[in-house]
Design a protein around this motif. Structure first.
Motif, mmCIF file in Angstrom:
data_model
loop_
_atom_site.group_PDB
_atom_site.id
_atom_site.type_symbol
_atom_site.label_atom_id
_atom_site.label_comp_id
_atom_site.label_asym_id
_atom_site.label_seq_id
_atom_site.Cartn_x
_atom_site.Cartn_y
_atom_site.Cartn_z
ATOM 1 N N HIS A 162 5.241 2.410 -1.719
ATOM 2 C CA HIS A 162 6.105 2.308 -2.900
ATOM 3 C C HIS A 162 6.401 0.848 -3.212
ATOM 4 O O HIS A 162 6.640 0.501 -4.383
ATOM 5 C CB HIS A 162 7.415 3.061 -2.664
ATOM 6 N N ALA A 163 6.396 -0.001 -2.199
ATOM 7 C CA ALA A 163 6.661 -1.423 -2.432
ATOM 8 C C ALA A 163 5.580 -2.065 -3.283
ATOM 9 O O ALA A 163 5.823 -3.068 -3.956
ATOM 10 C CB ALA A 163 6.790 -2.157 -1.094
ATOM 11 N N LEU A 164 4.376 -1.497 -3.253
ATOM 12 C CA LEU A 164 3.262 -2.021 -4.041
ATOM 13 C C LEU A 164 3.049 -1.236 -5.328
ATOM 14 O O LEU A 164 2.081 -1.486 -6.053
ATOM 15 C CB LEU A 164 1.976 -1.988 -3.202
ATOM 16 N N GLY A 165 3.907 -0.270 -5.603
ATOM 17 C CA GLY A 165 3.781 0.509 -6.828
ATOM 18 C C GLY A 165 2.837 1.687 -6.723
ATOM 19 O O GLY A 165 2.300 2.130 -7.746
ATOM 20 N N ASN A 166 2.599 2.201 -5.534
ATOM 21 C CA ASN A 166 1.710 3.353 -5.327
ATOM 22 C C ASN A 166 0.352 3.150 -6.001
ATOM 23 O O ASN A 166 -0.059 3.928 -6.868
ATOM 24 C CB ASN A 166 2.356 4.645 -5.859
ATOM 25 N N PRO A 167 -0.379 2.109 -5.630
ATOM 26 C CA PRO A 167 -1.632 1.808 -6.337
ATOM 27 C C PRO A 167 -2.691 2.889 -6.216
ATOM 28 O O PRO A 167 -3.515 3.049 -7.124
ATOM 29 C CB PRO A 167 -2.097 0.499 -5.674
ATOM 30 N N SER A 168 -2.713 3.641 -5.118
ATOM 31 C CA SER A 168 -3.717 4.699 -4.987
ATOM 32 C C SER A 168 -3.489 5.794 -6.017
ATOM 33 O O SER A 168 -4.442 6.331 -6.593
ATOM 34 C CB SER A 168 -3.695 5.283 -3.574
ATOM 35 N N ALA A 344 -1.408 -0.442 0.995
ATOM 36 C CA ALA A 344 -1.060 -1.159 2.218
ATOM 37 C C ALA A 344 -2.278 -1.352 3.111
ATOM 38 O O ALA A 344 -2.392 -2.373 3.813
ATOM 39 C CB ALA A 344 0.032 -0.396 2.967
ATOM 40 N N ASP A 345 -3.202 -0.384 3.109
ATOM 41 C CA ASP A 345 -4.425 -0.512 3.912
ATOM 42 C C ASP A 345 -5.260 -1.699 3.445
ATOM 43 O O ASP A 345 -5.856 -2.419 4.252
ATOM 44 C CB ASP A 345 -5.292 0.757 3.803
ATOM 45 N N LEU A 346 -5.313 -1.875 2.116
ATOM 46 C CA LEU A 346 -6.130 -2.944 1.559
ATOM 47 C C LEU A 346 -5.567 -4.316 1.905
ATOM 48 O O LEU A 346 -6.319 -5.248 2.228
ATOM 49 C CB LEU A 346 -6.248 -2.777 0.046
ATOM 50 N N VAL A 347 -4.244 -4.454 1.820
ATOM 51 C CA VAL A 347 -3.619 -5.725 2.183
ATOM 52 C C VAL A 347 -3.929 -6.065 3.632
ATOM 53 O O VAL A 347 -4.304 -7.198 3.970
ATOM 54 C CB VAL A 347 -2.099 -5.655 1.944
ATOM 55 N N ALA A 348 -3.787 -5.071 4.516
ATOM 56 C CA ALA A 348 -4.093 -5.299 5.932
ATOM 57 C C ALA A 348 -5.568 -5.610 6.137
ATOM 58 O O ALA A 348 -5.920 -6.457 6.968
ATOM 59 C CB ALA A 348 -3.691 -4.068 6.750
ATOM 60 N N GLY A 349 -6.452 -4.969 5.368
ATOM 61 C CA GLY A 349 -7.888 -5.216 5.518
ATOM 62 C C GLY A 349 -8.277 -6.634 5.149
ATOM 63 O O GLY A 349 -9.128 -7.240 5.806
ATOM 64 N N VAL A 350 -7.675 -7.173 4.095
ATOM 65 C CA VAL A 350 -7.979 -8.551 3.692
ATOM 66 C C VAL A 350 -7.525 -9.528 4.765
ATOM 67 O O VAL A 350 -8.274 -10.444 5.154
ATOM 68 C CB VAL A 350 -7.311 -8.865 2.339
ATOM 69 N N VAL A 351 -6.304 -9.371 5.259
ATOM 70 C CA VAL A 351 -5.788 -10.260 6.305
ATOM 71 C C VAL A 351 -6.652 -10.148 7.560
ATOM 72 O O VAL A 351 -6.958 -11.157 8.215
ATOM 73 C CB VAL A 351 -4.319 -9.919 6.620
ATOM 74 N N LEU A 407 4.738 -8.762 0.688
ATOM 75 C CA LEU A 407 3.431 -8.343 1.202
ATOM 76 C C LEU A 407 2.307 -9.163 0.577
ATOM 77 O O LEU A 407 1.404 -9.641 1.276
ATOM 78 C CB LEU A 407 3.218 -6.854 0.920
ATOM 79 N N ILE A 408 2.366 -9.323 -0.735
ATOM 80 C CA ILE A 408 1.325 -10.101 -1.415
ATOM 81 C C ILE A 408 1.389 -11.561 -0.990
ATOM 82 O O ILE A 408 0.346 -12.216 -0.794
ATOM 83 C CB ILE A 408 1.486 -9.969 -2.941
ATOM 84 N N LEU A 409 2.600 -12.084 -0.840
ATOM 85 C CA LEU A 409 2.746 -13.476 -0.419
ATOM 86 C C LEU A 409 2.213 -13.689 0.992
ATOM 87 O O LEU A 409 1.568 -14.712 1.272
ATOM 88 C CB LEU A 409 4.220 -13.884 -0.492
ATOM 89 N N ALA A 410 2.467 -12.741 1.882
ATOM 90 C CA ALA A 410 1.947 -12.853 3.248
ATOM 91 C C ALA A 410 0.424 -12.876 3.248
ATOM 92 O O ALA A 410 -0.202 -13.693 3.937
ATOM 93 C CB ALA A 410 2.472 -11.697 4.094
#
Length: 442
Positions: A162-168, A344-351, A407-410
């Motif tokens: 929800h913090a990312l706006g439910n992109p899926s 959230a999976d995608l953010v973790a995958g990039v990092v 999350l995006i900033l991290a």
């Protein structure tokens, strides 16, 4: 010694996975690969991609012979199967020839070559077989995750999303609106990720035939390390994805004859929410799931591999850079739109990928303070993401305008650190330009 050690380690790992799979009544990677010497392979494209990697060490004449031999063997297999009426619906009707030729190159190196030439060809064979073995090991490991992790953590990730706006949910509705054309296009991109990786790798390895040695760092190394480390996180953080956890009544895919179809595990889904109804914020808890669906969401390795392709395509010509960018964007759209992953999976995958790439480059050039700090920072951010998804999902969902930008900033901070550090490495490694002689008046 390094290549021999890597080979022995890889073989030991494959044997360990084979034994583990047998304990759960599953075919292991070695069994599956040996079977494809005769039976229709699961992916003929992957086998020919592996053959293409092997052929980077061959001369132009040897490549022509190898490609011709692979096609000839495949034609022979096709005719025999057609004559006996063998069914090939569970695999591709081609690809056996590529695998036979890869093994033939190994025999050729041992029998007909000596010294450095033999070592180089065996390295090429090992590279091709590692690509194939990595794919088989991944398939087996996914089955193992479904057998060994009966509880999944989807409610935690879905709440944190929800913090990312439910992109899926948003991407699923957009993909549904595009109809079969958009879905089939993204499906092709999603399924042929390994082929895109081989194209970039072939560009990076184009000089092996002339220089008679491999470059110190290339895409295949990153791909293999991602595939080795990523599945371990699946065991720590099992997640099946919104399509399976919240897509119980999704009949669109089946009615449009699209891939993926309606999941066969709808009775295990918590509700019929994806992609039309956002998940209500509640108290997340682990939920039981079937013993079939892989727990392969956290982190998104498709995103990780597409990110690696993007990074390694930056040094190529313009068309390769554009292709790498397209593949990354399309892969992100497919992973979200098909309901395979949360944002959230995608953010973790990039990092995850940027940290691995930084570690490999630091290892290649020799560890220094900047490389150590970058890898430590990336690993810390990745661990913090996983912990926040697990222990702070309700707070993240309740304050999206705070946690979403965080999350995006991290993620952006890890990317910025990588770009800044690697750029400084390249500037230090670049030879100093000699001043051009200037004409003088006489």
């Amino acid at each position: 010694m390094l290549w021999a050690t890597a080979g022995v380690t890889a073989l030991g790992f494959l044997i360990a996975v084979e034994i583990t799979a047998r304990r759960y009544g599953l075919p292991g990677p070695l069994t599956s690969q040996v079977r494809e010497l005769i039976f229709p392979p699961k992916s003929g494209f992957a086998l020919y991609a592996a053959l293409a990697l092997t052929m980077v060490v061959l001369t132009r004449r040897q490549r022509f012979i190898a490609a011709g031999a692979a096609i000839t063997v495949d034609v022979a297999f096709f005719l025999v199967r057609w004559a006996v009426g063998a069914n090939t619906t569970e695999g591709h009707p081609f690809g056996n020839g590529a695998l036979w030729v890869i093994l033939g190159c190994a025999v050729f190196a041992v029998v007909r070559r000596t010294g450095q030439e033999r070592v180089l060809i065996l390295k090429g064979v090992g590279l091709g077989l590692l690509l194939v073995a990595g794919r088989k090991t991944g398939d087996t490991w996914l089955l193992i995750t479904s057998k060994t992790r009966p509880m999944v953590l989807d409610p935690y990730v879905a709440t944190a999303d929800h913090a990312l706006g439910n992109p899926s949910w948003l991407a699923g509705r957009i993909l549904t609106a595009t109809g079969p054309i958009g879905a089939h296009a993204l499906n092709y991109v999603y399924a042929q990720l390994a082929v895109a990786a081989v194209v970039v790798a072939l560009y990076q390895l184009r000089g092996v035939t002339v220089e008679r040695r491999f470059p110190s760092h290339h895409l295949v190394r990153t791909f293999l390390v991602i595939g080795l480390l990523g599945p371990a996180i699946y065991m720590i953080y099992p997640v099946v994805g919104p399509l399976y956890a919240y897509g119980a009544g999704n009949e669109y895919w089946a009615s449009a004859d699209l891939w993926p179809p309606t999941p066969p595990t709808v009775q295990w889904a918590l509700a019929d929410l994806w992609p039309n109804t956002p998940l209500p914020i509640g108290d997340p808890h682990p939920i039981p799931f079937d013993e079939i669906t892989p727990r392969n969401c956290m982190p998104s390795l498709h995103t990780a591999w597409a990110t690696a392709i993007f990074i390694h395509s930056r040094k190529g010509p313009r068309i390769l850079r554009w292709a790498g960018t397209f593949w990354l964007i399309a892969t992100l759209g497919a992973t979200l739109g098909f309901g395979y992953h949360y944002g959230a999976d995608l953010v973790a995958g990039v990092v995850f990928t940027v940290t691995i790439e930084a570690a490999l480059r630091a290892l290649d050039r020799g560890w220094d303070r900047s490389g150590t700090y970058l890898v430590a920072y990336g690993a810390t951010v990745f661990a913090a993401l996983l912990l926040s998804y697990r222990y702070l999902p309700v707070e993240m969902a309740g304050h999206p305008w705070v946690f979403g930008p965080l999350l995006i900033l991290a993620m952006a901070s890890v990317i910025y650190g990588y770009v800044r550090t690697t750029t400084s490495w390249e500037l230090k490694a670049a030879p100093a330009r000699r001043p051009e002689p200037q004409p003088e008046l006489v």
